[in-house]
Write a protein that holds these residues in place. Structure first.
Motif, PDB file in Angstrom:
ATOM      1  N   ASN A  54       0.956  -1.140   0.012  1.00  0.00           N
ATOM      2  CA  ASN A  54      -0.004  -0.057   0.009  1.00  0.00           C
ATOM      3  C   ASN A  54       0.990   1.276   0.022  1.00  0.00           C
ATOM      4  OD1 ASN A  54      -1.501   2.176   1.680  1.00  0.00           O
ATOM      5  ND2 ASN A  54      -3.170   1.173   1.342  1.00  0.00           N
ATOM      6  N   GLU A  55       0.636   2.167  -0.872  1.00  0.00           N
ATOM      7  CA  GLU A  55       1.642   3.360  -0.997  1.00  0.00           C
ATOM      8  C   GLU A  55       1.632   4.226   0.153  1.00  0.00           C
ATOM      9  OE1 GLU A  55       0.384   6.107  -4.233  1.00  0.00           O
ATOM     10  OE2 GLU A  55      -1.535   6.079  -3.682  1.00  0.00           O
ATOM     11  N   LYS A  57       1.089   3.088   3.371  1.00  0.00           N
ATOM     12  CA  LYS A  57       1.498   2.109   4.651  1.00  0.00           C
ATOM     13  C   LYS A  57       2.755   1.628   4.318  1.00  0.00           C
ATOM     14  CE  LYS A  57      -3.198   0.842   5.793  1.00  0.00           C
ATOM     15  NZ  LYS A  57      -4.051  -0.243   6.062  1.00  0.00           N
ATOM     16  N   GLU A  93      -6.545   0.740  -7.065  1.00  0.00           N
ATOM     17  CA  GLU A  93      -6.839   2.045  -6.444  1.00  0.00           C
ATOM     18  C   GLU A  93      -7.847   1.771  -5.237  1.00  0.00           C
ATOM     19  OE1 GLU A  93      -4.875   5.602  -8.739  1.00  0.00           O
ATOM     20  OE2 GLU A  93      -7.054   5.261  -8.943  1.00  0.00           O
ATOM     21  N   TYR A  96      -9.724   4.835   0.735  1.00  0.00           N
ATOM     22  CA  TYR A  96      -9.303   4.876   2.091  1.00  0.00           C
ATOM     23  C   TYR A  96     -10.016   6.049   3.051  1.00  0.00           C
ATOM     24  CZ  TYR A  96      -6.540   0.703   2.279  1.00  0.00           C
ATOM     25  OH  TYR A  96      -5.790  -0.408   2.123  1.00  0.00           O
ATOM     26  N   THR A 154      -9.625   1.009   5.312  1.00  0.00           N
ATOM     27  CA  THR A 154     -10.739   0.888   3.982  1.00  0.00           C
ATOM     28  C   THR A 154     -11.760  -0.045   4.648  1.00  0.00           C
ATOM     29  OG1 THR A 154     -10.854   0.427   1.567  1.00  0.00           O
ATOM     30  CG2 THR A 154      -9.546  -1.046   2.950  1.00  0.00           C
ATOM     31  N   GLU A 201      -2.707   0.139  -4.369  1.00  0.00           N
ATOM     32  CA  GLU A 201      -2.430  -1.125  -3.918  1.00  0.00           C
ATOM     33  C   GLU A 201      -1.942  -2.056  -4.847  1.00  0.00           C
ATOM     34  OE1 GLU A 201      -4.664  -1.303   0.323  1.00  0.00           O
ATOM     35  OE2 GLU A 201      -5.403  -2.706  -1.175  1.00  0.00           O
TER      36      GLU A 201
END
Length: 212
Positions: A54-55, A57, A93, A96, A154, A201
């Protein structure tokens, strides 16, 4: 004698290369999560799992590289002591959400007292108090240490009765509201800290070639 030894070494090296090529070809054939499950059913000795990058996290160099890769691409981890590959299975995508909250425990306070506390929190926030400080003062769970910050989540990450009002509500940054979950005697003051965001993601098969 020397020729026999050299021949044996050559044959051994060729068998390793062949096994490696065969292994990589089997990875190339995997296109979906169903393919992955079938692959593991047929290859019981292969160690592997599907993980999500995940970009927001994951900020490592490895994660950054993987998130840039297209579906079907492979990455070889040269730093791993075993021959380890990452194969991109899906890219999405995902919407979130980000909030902070004050949690109040209904098993320790009456609903009347909880509503008094929640009104105090909301009033103080509107007067200019930092929500993070209010969470540290009033919240009754471990999120108090982070100033009530729950991080990005999410659909499916948290209790549905907590998520639904946030996901379906027309809230913007700075909006403050309450959520009740009588089933678990959980009561909240919630602050919207970020607007809904589509986050990239990648679902990735991490698999290690078994030692020979």
């Amino acid at each position: 004698m020397l020729k026999s030894v050299l021949l044996s070494i050559t044959l051994f090296c060729c068998s390793i290369v062949f096994a490696q090529d065969e292994f990589e070809q089997s990875l190339d054939s995997l296109q979906t999560l169903d393919d992955v499950n079938l692959f593991f059913q047929k290859n019981k000795k292969v160690k592997g799992k599907v993980i999500v990058f995940n970009e927001e996290k994951h900020k490592t160099r490895m994660a950054t590289d993987i998130l840039k890769m297209s579906v079907g691409a492979k990455k070889y981890d040269k730093d791993n002591p075993q021959r380890t590959y990452f194969k991109i299975i899906e890219k999405n995508e995902i919407p979130y959400y980000k909030v902070s909250c004050v949690y109040l425990d209904g098993t320790k306070h009456s609903l009347k007292d909880i509503n008094i506390i929640r009104n105090q929190v909301i009033s103080k926030y509107k007067e200019g108090y930092e929500f993070s400080n209010l969470a540290k003062q009033y919240s009754m769970d471990s999120s108090a240490k982070q100033g009530g910050d729950l991080g990005w989540f999410t659909n499916g990450d948290l209790h549905p009765d907590f998520e639904i009002p946030i996901i379906e509500g027309n809230y913007s940054v700075g909006d403050i509201f309450t959520i009740d979950i009588p089933e678990t005697q959980s009561y909240y003051v919630v602050l919207m800290t970020q607007n809904r965001k589509l986050i990239k993601e990648s679902k990735v098969l991490k698999v290690t070639m078994p030692r020979k």
